[in-house]
Write an enzyme that holds these catalytic residues in place. Structure first.
Site, short mmCIF file in Angstrom:
data_model
loop_
_atom_site.label_atom_id
_atom_site.label_comp_id
_atom_site.label_asym_id
_atom_site.label_seq_id
_atom_site.Cartn_x
_atom_site.Cartn_y
_atom_site.Cartn_z
N LYS A 35 54.99 49.60 52.74
CA LYS A 35 54.86 48.02 53.02
C LYS A 35 55.73 47.61 54.11
O LYS A 35 55.45 46.85 55.10
CB LYS A 35 54.45 47.52 51.64
CG LYS A 35 53.51 46.15 52.06
CD LYS A 35 53.57 45.34 50.69
CE LYS A 35 52.32 45.70 49.98
NZ LYS A 35 52.22 44.85 48.84
N PHE A 152 47.38 27.30 46.72
CA PHE A 152 46.12 27.05 46.61
C PHE A 152 45.61 27.61 48.09
O PHE A 152 44.63 26.90 48.55
CB PHE A 152 45.83 25.34 46.44
CG PHE A 152 46.53 24.76 45.30
CD1 PHE A 152 45.63 24.73 44.07
CD2 PHE A 152 47.76 24.37 45.36
CE1 PHE A 152 46.35 24.17 42.91
CE2 PHE A 152 48.31 23.79 44.40
CZ PHE A 152 47.80 23.56 43.03
N GLU A 155 41.58 32.82 50.91
CA GLU A 155 41.67 34.11 51.78
C GLU A 155 41.04 33.71 53.29
O GLU A 155 40.00 33.13 52.90
CB GLU A 155 41.20 35.28 51.06
CG GLU A 155 42.27 35.71 50.19
CD GLU A 155 41.90 37.07 49.64
OE1 GLU A 155 41.30 38.23 50.36
OE2 GLU A 155 42.43 37.50 48.67
N LYS A 204 47.26 24.33 38.62
CA LYS A 204 46.74 25.49 39.33
C LYS A 204 45.30 25.75 38.53
O LYS A 204 44.23 26.39 39.12
CB LYS A 204 47.66 26.70 39.29
CG LYS A 204 46.95 27.96 39.71
CD LYS A 204 46.61 27.90 41.10
CE LYS A 204 46.15 29.26 41.57
NZ LYS A 204 46.34 29.68 42.80
N GLY A 253 24.37 31.24 44.62
CA GLY A 253 24.14 32.94 45.22
C GLY A 253 24.71 33.60 44.20
O GLY A 253 24.52 33.57 43.04
N CYS A 260 41.11 35.70 42.38
CA CYS A 260 41.56 34.35 41.74
C CYS A 260 40.83 33.92 40.70
O CYS A 260 41.13 34.01 39.44
CB CYS A 260 42.09 33.36 42.56
SG CYS A 260 43.55 33.77 43.58
N LYS A 263 39.96 35.77 37.58
CA LYS A 263 41.37 36.43 36.86
C LYS A 263 41.66 34.88 36.20
O LYS A 263 42.29 35.10 34.81
CB LYS A 263 42.10 37.01 37.75
CG LYS A 263 43.45 36.97 37.21
CD LYS A 263 44.49 37.77 38.59
CE LYS A 263 45.01 36.67 39.49
NZ LYS A 263 46.31 35.99 38.84
N LYS A 320 33.40 37.44 49.83
CA LYS A 320 33.10 36.25 50.70
C LYS A 320 33.42 36.56 52.17
O LYS A 320 33.95 37.52 52.53
CB LYS A 320 34.00 34.92 50.30
CG LYS A 320 35.49 34.89 50.51
CD LYS A 320 36.17 33.79 50.31
CE LYS A 320 37.29 33.97 51.00
NZ LYS A 320 38.15 32.27 50.92
N ARG A 327 38.07 42.65 46.15
CA ARG A 327 38.41 42.66 44.71
C ARG A 327 37.63 41.67 44.11
O ARG A 327 37.22 40.58 44.51
CB ARG A 327 39.67 41.96 44.61
CG ARG A 327 40.88 43.02 44.88
CD ARG A 327 42.43 42.65 44.72
NE ARG A 327 42.56 41.60 46.07
CZ ARG A 327 43.77 40.73 45.98
NH1 ARG A 327 44.78 41.22 45.07
NH2 ARG A 327 44.05 40.06 47.05
C1 UDX Z 1 40.40 30.62 45.59
C2 UDX Z 1 40.78 29.21 45.53
O1 UDX Z 1 40.19 28.61 46.36
C3 UDX Z 1 42.30 28.90 46.21
O2 UDX Z 1 42.73 27.65 45.76
C4 UDX Z 1 43.32 29.87 45.13
O3 UDX Z 1 44.64 29.76 45.58
C5 UDX Z 1 42.94 31.29 45.08
O4 UDX Z 1 41.40 31.33 44.84
P1 UDX Z 1 39.55 32.38 47.31
O5 UDX Z 1 39.49 33.41 46.38
O6 UDX Z 1 40.31 32.98 48.64
O7 UDX Z 1 40.50 31.27 46.89
O8 UDX Z 1 38.09 32.07 47.51
P2 UDX Z 1 37.12 30.66 47.46
O9 UDX Z 1 37.00 30.35 48.99
O10 UDX Z 1 37.69 29.76 46.74
O11 UDX Z 1 35.78 31.40 47.14
C6 UDX Z 1 35.84 32.13 45.82
C7 UDX Z 1 34.53 32.67 45.46
O12 UDX Z 1 33.65 31.63 45.20
C8 UDX Z 1 33.96 33.49 46.46
O13 UDX Z 1 33.47 34.79 46.01
C9 UDX Z 1 32.58 32.52 47.15
O14 UDX Z 1 31.70 33.34 47.62
C10 UDX Z 1 32.42 32.05 45.88
N1 UDX Z 1 31.90 30.55 46.36
C11 UDX Z 1 32.43 29.82 46.83
C12 UDX Z 1 30.41 30.36 45.75
O15 UDX Z 1 29.73 31.25 45.20
N2 UDX Z 1 29.80 29.12 46.03
C13 UDX Z 1 30.63 28.17 46.90
O16 UDX Z 1 30.08 27.19 47.01
C14 UDX Z 1 32.07 28.42 47.22
#
Ligand code: UDX
Length: 425
Positions: A35, A152, A155, A204, A253, A260, A263, A320, A327
């Protein structure tokens, strides 16, 4: 400032790069030689918009370096930022073995005062434990300060999030590191929230638990809308315009996935139970999320009886849009279930060519639907709602479009003679 970031995973690389771009001298270390070798050559092992360019910019300015010499680096740098993984164990609690390893290395290498910042998401009490462990290993309290500084980052927008934080959370035991912490993230007007070590850890978990709760609430409302033949999108508009509720995280959905939210919810539940606190709300949030796939599949099998042996195309495999991360992707869980039911599954994703047994992946969106009985939209990539439905009609054998992310205009799809299905649509 001179900062050593331990862990070249998603959080480590993005945070190290941004801190270097803020003008600090940053070394990011990881034991994984391959890496580090590829990062040193400017090859980034994760997909994050803008990251590769920013790494190269800071390489050129000589502010960002990568190394696999963990011990020496920890010894040399006054600020250590821990960004190692804390994956889930089988029972849902957090596996802290990487944190353990880093704490041991720090203990053997402290010669002068260090600020040790934990960025990794760790269960309440972990930073207190780190402090106590160092003391028990003979390190004088004058030689270090532990800071809990959760991330926070989302991705796909991680760099934007670092540059435009809505808050900066610091848990400390003393005021000693505060001046340095304020200088570390000297950008923007985000409020600083200072609290205890455990307070920061819980902020968090509370944030991610609340976001997950909003999503499961939206999904439950969509289920109710479905039986009353009401469009959940209208309900969403009604909710989103109320500033007390807000418009974020209310899209119904397939449910939440990623590295995150699932978990962190399990870990928080585990921590609460260990202290004899019941988590009825979190349990319901997880249960709704865990049954979303079932719900969509029952919709599909009502419209397409004898699902086994049918050819089903799934568009979108990442958890997403805007990422290549698989994951805990609800789309992957759905695909595996379809395979188990005996369906012939075809997939297409703009970012990932899926390699999964009994699944055929396509690099062409339209080729993936050729002769399919149904098409499921499992991730709301932009290009899906702008798709050429005439092309889809001409290639598909059947006519069912299951919109599992509420991202397609049902009217447009129906105008093409297709049978549009959704929950709460
Ligand atoms: C999340 C937190 O937002 C972030 O602050 C933390 O540090 C890490 O975890 P992330 O996992 O990148 O970030 O994705 P996020 O955009 O939060 O979406 C999480 C999941 O929720 C995705 O599967 C997304 O599709 C789903 N989602 C999100 C919904 O189903 N509906 C929504 O309205 C928003």
């Amino acid at each position: 400032m001179r900062i050593c970031v331990v862990g070249a995973g998603y959080v480590g690389i993005t945070t190290a790069t941004a801190l270097a771009d803020f003008g600090h001298e940053v070394l990011c270390v990881d034991r994984e030689h391959s890496k580090i070798d590829s990062l040193t050559q400017g090859k980034v092992p994760i997909y994050e918009p803008g990251l590769e360019e920013l790494i190269n910019k800071n390489f050129q300015k000589d502010r960002l370096h990568f190394s696999s010499h963990v011990e020496e680096s920890i010894r040399d740098y006054p600020i250590i930022l821990i960004a190692v993984g804390t994956p889930s164990k089988e029972d849902g609690s957090s596996n802290l073995s990487f944190i353990n390893q880093v704490v041991k290395i720090i203990a053997s290498n402290i010669k002068d005062y260090k600020i040790i910042i934990t960025k990794s998401t760790v269960p309440p009490g972990t930073n207190e434990w780190i402090h106590q462990t160092l003391v028990e290993m003979g390190i004088a309290e004058e030689l270090f300060d532990i800071v809990s500084n959760p991330e926070f980052l989302r991705e796909g927008t991680a760099l934007w999030d670092i540059y435009h934080p809505n808050k900066l959370v610091f848990g400390t035991k003393t005021d000693r590191p505060i001046k340095v912490l304020k200088k570390l993230y000297k950008r923007g007007n985000a409020p600083f929230i200072f609290t205890s070590l455990t307070g920061a850890e819980l902020i968090k978990y509370a944030s991610n638990a609340f976001l997950a709760t909003k999503i499961s609430f939206a999904n439950e409302m969509a289920r109710i809308c479905d039986v009353y033949e009401v469009n959940y999108t209208d309900i969403y508009k009604g909710l989103a315009t109320d500033p007390r509720i807000g418009r974020h995280f209310l899209n119904a959905g397939l449910g939440f996935g990623g590295s995150c939210l699932p978990k962190d919810l399990s870990s928080l539940k585990h921590s609460a139970l260990r202290q004899n606190v019941e988590t009825k709300l979190l349990d319901a949030v997880m249960e709704i999320n865990d049954t979303q796939i079932e719900l969509y599949l029952s919709k599909l099998s009502m419209a397409l009886p004898d699902l086994a042996d049918k050819q089903i195309t799934v568009w979108g495999v990442t958890y997403k849009p805007g990422t290549d991360d698989l994951r805990s992707s609800p789309a992957i869980a759905l695909i595996k279930q379809l395979v188990q039911m005996g369906c012939r599954v075809h997939t297409y994703d703009p970012m990932v060519h899926l390699e999964l047994s009994d699944v055929s992946s396509y690099i062409d969106q339209y080729e993936s639907v050729t002769n399919s009985d149904a098409l499921i939209i499992a991730t709301e990539w932009d290009q899906f709602h702008k798709c050429n439905w005439s092309e889809v009609v001409s290639r598909m054998k059947g006519s069912i479009i299951l919109d599992a992310r509420n991202c397609i205009d049902g009217k447009t799809v129906r105008r093409h003679g297709l049978h549009y299905l959704g929950v709460g649509k």
